[in-house]
Write a protein that holds these residues in place. Structure first.
Motif, PDB file in Angstrom:
ATOM      1  N   GLU A 426      19.237  -5.136 -10.308  1.00 30.52           N
ATOM      2  CA  GLU A 426      19.901  -4.189  -9.437  1.00 30.52           C
ATOM      3  C   GLU A 426      19.209  -2.828  -9.463  1.00 30.52           C
ATOM      4  OE1 GLU A 426      23.893  -4.096 -10.912  1.00 30.52           O
ATOM      5  OE2 GLU A 426      23.441  -2.576 -12.440  1.00 30.52           O
ATOM      6  N   ASP A 428      19.758   1.337  -7.292  1.00 29.66           N
ATOM      7  CA  ASP A 428      20.613   2.121  -6.416  1.00 29.66           C
ATOM      8  C   ASP A 428      20.345   1.740  -4.965  1.00 29.66           C
ATOM      9  OD1 ASP A 428      21.752   3.504  -8.522  1.00 29.66           O
ATOM     10  OD2 ASP A 428      20.319   5.171  -8.395  1.00 29.66           O
ATOM     11  N   LYS A 435      25.193  -0.397  -6.426  1.00 27.89           N
ATOM     12  CA  LYS A 435      23.974  -1.092  -6.809  1.00 27.89           C
ATOM     13  C   LYS A 435      23.755  -2.287  -5.886  1.00 27.89           C
ATOM     14  CE  LYS A 435      23.298   1.430 -10.566  1.00 27.89           C
ATOM     15  NZ  LYS A 435      22.122   2.335 -10.721  1.00 27.89           N
ATOM     16  N   LYS A 438      17.209  -5.175  -6.142  1.00 27.09           N
ATOM     17  CA  LYS A 438      16.047  -4.293  -6.200  1.00 27.09           C
ATOM     18  C   LYS A 438      14.971  -4.733  -5.211  1.00 27.09           C
ATOM     19  CE  LYS A 438      12.654  -2.357  -9.426  1.00 27.09           C
ATOM     20  NZ  LYS A 438      12.165  -2.358 -10.836  1.00 27.09           N
TER      21      LYS A 438
END
Length: 530
Positions: A426, A428, A435, A438
């Motif tokens: 995860e 931001d 979250k 990624k």
């Protein structure tokens, strides 16, 4: 949904830019067109024997992962229309979900073709080398009514039988997809006798509203809708026809005890678990003006259709029911680890720039995992992690997704991308304060959008084909080009112009057993290769 929101969705999904002018040869057909229900002069390419592309997303898990290396983009080998009467919006968009081509191991390409503005269909087989017509079948299918034209798909089972939807819940099929002399037959999941006795009424009352999915044992599954008090006593739900021809069905509302789960979501293809014991079905409530559809993901026993588990599809930021829209073709993806992924729109339209979310569950749907930051009208594709030399994480596979950021649908900046994301790591989220999965790689659309200062024309794909042999992704764009995204260099290393470009509903890409690449742009299927 208000008229303003409805218009916003059309803009978001039809493209935020790109010209709406089609070039004069976009509907050309080098293989020729023969009316439906006929046999062509072409023959199957028996010299080619390789991995087939059986369905939307290539297989019953919808991985979209090729088992053969793709050819270079040397030329358009042939092209054929998938819509003989395209209907363009007043903005010049083509708001039609075209079905995926499917391809046999002997390189016979089978494509659904919309034959009239009134939504009649045929499906036809073409030689993958030349595009010559091998056979064609006219259907009596009646498309469900919707403000966007829903998808019409064909499917090949592992035994090489090809299936398509007919009227009244019939499933049409030919026993051998490569046989130019084959005949069209049908199966009715609720019984031939029931159908024959009430044909006219049932043709109007029962509609297959999802693509047909075949499992590894040649059983098939699909969703259907049924009007109340129809002669067969059917209630909207999910049907199964076994390899032995025996049919069964369940009402989604009845087996869940929830009247809000009224049907399988239109356009969403059922997925099958790797052990063949479970099917995953996206469900929602009926489409009504000025309302937003919501729904559940169901896990059903593949033999009995009994409910094993279910989960409501929730917006991970707003913590309320996500929009499970019949405008979308998002379908469940079953990952190599048996995790399940499904895309939705956000609860409040525009709160996530109309990107929606990619929801993520374990196999029995008991655990909700990290969401992805784009889900709208997209089925992710599997990317083995070893295809990306720069990746240093621990996941065995990654996901390729569309990653648009619509300027006209919220506060997006028009930086429309595609992306590789890590389902187990995860970071931001760039839009909402939560979250999300990624980003590993991203690729911005290459063509500036003249209608959006600083923006780029969006990618036009609802499932993109991944080629592990060349470590690349084959992806279509609304700028009229087909691109190869090289995952080792994170560059667009090949492109070929298909049309002059236009805003359109999202389209699939596919790969044949000889490595040819197939993409749809402006109502035409293009075969691209050396």
């Amino acid at each position: 949904m208000s008229a303003v929101l409805a218009a916003a969705i059309v803009v978001a999904c039809g493209g935020s830019g790109g010209t709406s002018t089609s070039s004069s040869n976009n509907n050309g057909n080098t293989g020729g067109t023969t009316p439906g229900g006929t046999t062509g002069t072409g023959t199957g390419n028996t010299a080619v024997v390789g991995p087939p592309w059986l369905s939307y997303g290539g297989n019953a898990q919808h991985e979209a992962l090729s088992a053969v290396a793709t050819q270079s983009f040397g030329k358009i080998a042939w092209q054929a229309p998938v819509d003989l009467a395209p209907q363009y919006s007043t903005q010049g968009y083509l708001l039609v979900h075209y079905g995926s081509p499917v391809i046999t191991a002997k390189n016979t390409v089978i494509l659904p073709v919309k034959t009239a503005a009134g939504l009649s269909y045929r499906f036809e087989a073409r030689n993958g080398n030349t595009g010559d017509l091998i056979w064609s079948e006219t259907t009596d299918y009646i498309m469900p009514s919707h403000r966007w034209t829903p998808t019409y798909n064909v499917t090949i089972a592992p035994n090489n039988r090809v299936y398509a939807a007919g009227a009244g819940g019939k499933v049409l099929y030919r026993d051998d997809a490569d046989d130019k002399n084959g005949t069209l037959k049908s199966l009715v999941f609720y019984g031939d006798t029931n159908y024959t006795a009430n044909k006219v009424a049932l043709d109007a009352a029962i509609i297959i509203n999802t693509p047909i999915t075949a499992d590894a044992n040649n059983n098939i599954y699909f969703g259907f809708t049924a009007t109340p008090e129809n002669p067969a006593g059917l209630i909207s739900g999910v049907a199964r026809i076994g390899a032995d021809g025996k049919g069964s069905w369940v009402s989604t509302a009845k087996i869940t005890g929830n009247s809000n789960i009224s049907k399988a979501a239109t356009n969403s293809s059922i997925a099958v678990s790797r052990d063949q014991k479970t099917i995953y079905v996206v469900t929602n409530n009926n489409f009504l003006a000025n309302t937003r559809q919501t729904g559940y993901l169901l896990a059903l026993d593949s033999a009995s259709l009994a409910l094993k588990s279910s989960v409501q599809l929730i917006d991970p930021f707003e913590k309320g029911p996500a929009n499970v829209s019949d405008d979308s073709t998002a379908s469940p993806l079953v990952g190599p680890d048996d995790d399940v992924y499904i895309g939705v729109l956000e609860k409040t339209y525009g709160s996530h720039n109309a990107r929606g979310w990619l929801l993520h569950f374990n196999a029995d749907l008991s655990q909700t995992k990290i969401p992805g930051s784009f889900g709208w009208d997209d089925t992710p594709s599997i990317v083995p992690a070893n295809l990306i030399p720069s990746y240093t994480g621990t996941s065995k596979y990654l996901l390729m997704v569309k990653y648009n950021n619509y300027e006209r649908a919220g506060s997006g900046d028009g930086s429309n991308q595609i992306a590789i994301i890590d389902p187990n790591t995860e970071a931001d989220d760039k839009i909402s304060p939560i979250k999300s999965m990624k980003e590993v790689l991203t690729m911005l659309g290459p063509t500036p959008d003249p209608a959006v200062p600083g923006g780029f024309i969006e990618w036009c794909v609802n499932t993109a084909a991944v080629d592990p042999f060349t470590k690349s992704v084959i992806v279509n764009s609304e700028d009229g080009n087909l691109y190869r995204w090289d995952l080792t260099t994170n560059k667009l290393t090949e492109k070929i112009r298909l049309t002059s470009g236009l805003g359109e509903s999202y389209t699939p890409t596919a790969i044949g057993p000889d490595g040819k690449v197939y993409a749809i742009n402006n109502a035409v299927l293009f075969a691209v290769g050396k």
